[in-house]
Write a protein that holds these residues in place. Sequence first.
Motif, PDB file in Angstrom:
ATOM      1  N   ASP A 241     -28.773 -30.390  -1.185  1.00 60.03           N
ATOM      2  CA  ASP A 241     -28.083 -29.661  -2.251  1.00 60.03           C
ATOM      3  C   ASP A 241     -28.653 -29.981  -3.629  1.00 60.03           C
ATOM      4  OD1 ASP A 241     -26.551 -28.412  -0.351  1.00 60.03           O
ATOM      5  OD2 ASP A 241     -24.787 -29.675  -0.663  1.00 60.03           O
ATOM      6  N   THR A 242     -29.085 -31.219  -3.837  1.00 60.59           N
ATOM      7  CA  THR A 242     -29.719 -31.585  -5.108  1.00 60.59           C
ATOM      8  C   THR A 242     -31.044 -30.849  -5.275  1.00 60.59           C
ATOM      9  OG1 THR A 242     -28.664 -33.752  -5.115  1.00 60.59           O
ATOM     10  CG2 THR A 242     -30.645 -33.503  -6.473  1.00 60.59           C
ATOM     11  N   LEU A 243     -31.847 -30.815  -4.213  1.00 64.44           N
ATOM     12  CA  LEU A 243     -33.113 -30.081  -4.267  1.00 64.44           C
ATOM     13  C   LEU A 243     -32.861 -28.585  -4.450  1.00 64.44           C
ATOM     14  CD1 LEU A 243     -35.077 -31.941  -1.457  1.00 64.44           C
ATOM     15  CD2 LEU A 243     -35.470 -32.088  -3.937  1.00 64.44           C
ATOM     16  N   LEU A 244     -31.838 -28.069  -3.795  1.00 65.90           N
ATOM     17  CA  LEU A 244     -31.479 -26.655  -3.918  1.00 65.90           C
ATOM     18  C   LEU A 244     -31.107 -26.314  -5.356  1.00 65.90           C
ATOM     19  CD1 LEU A 244     -30.700 -23.856  -2.867  1.00 65.90           C
ATOM     20  CD2 LEU A 244     -28.558 -24.839  -2.059  1.00 65.90           C
ATOM     21  N   LEU A 245     -30.259 -27.130  -5.962  1.00 72.20           N
ATOM     22  CA  LEU A 245     -29.863 -26.886  -7.353  1.00 72.20           C
ATOM     23  C   LEU A 245     -31.051 -27.022  -8.297  1.00 72.20           C
ATOM     24  CD1 LEU A 245     -26.392 -28.656  -7.405  1.00 72.20           C
ATOM     25  CD2 LEU A 245     -26.836 -26.214  -7.623  1.00 72.20           C
ATOM     26  N   THR A 246     -31.935 -27.958  -8.023  1.00 75.46           N
ATOM     27  CA  THR A 246     -33.130 -28.134  -8.852  1.00 75.46           C
ATOM     28  C   THR A 246     -34.031 -26.903  -8.764  1.00 75.46           C
ATOM     29  OG1 THR A 246     -33.033 -30.530  -8.562  1.00 75.46           O
ATOM     30  CG2 THR A 246     -35.134 -29.601  -9.275  1.00 75.46           C
ATOM     31  N   ALA A 247     -34.259 -26.421  -7.553  1.00 71.15           N
ATOM     32  CA  ALA A 247     -35.080 -25.217  -7.386  1.00 71.15           C
ATOM     33  C   ALA A 247     -34.419 -24.019  -8.064  1.00 71.15           C
ATOM     34  CB  ALA A 247     -35.321 -24.943  -5.904  1.00 71.15           C
TER      35      ALA A 247
END
Length: 135
Positions: free
Chosen positions: A52-58
């Motif tokens: 979810d952190t990577l998703l929000l970053t992308a």
Amino acid sequence: MSLAAAYAEIKLAHVALVAASGGLFAVRGAAVLAGQRWAMARPLRVASYLIDTLLLTAGATLWTLLALQPLRDGWLGTKLALLVVYVVLGSLALKRGRTPAARAAAYVAALAVFLFMVSVARAHDARGLFAAWAG
């Protein structure tokens, strides 16, 4: 390579992370409802947070690259509002729901919100899958 040059890769990562996040939630939620303790194991929780952190970053990177504004670009504002609803429902489904029935209702509602959020993103329209019917 600039961020703008990496747009296609960032978008592909975002889409893959959406699928991973939604899939992991669906599996964990079903397992919680079936009384499986492994669904709340630390490695799965950490994996969920990482995805979810990577998703929000992308997503934030795409937002910046495309100069989107949630108030101007209504579909993005809708998607962000739905994200908040999805997170709250997911929390109720996985652990905060007081009864099994409440967790089940939150799980089904979270999945519905997730799917609608995907339809909003794909259509770039706040009406999501209903946009085609609106004419």
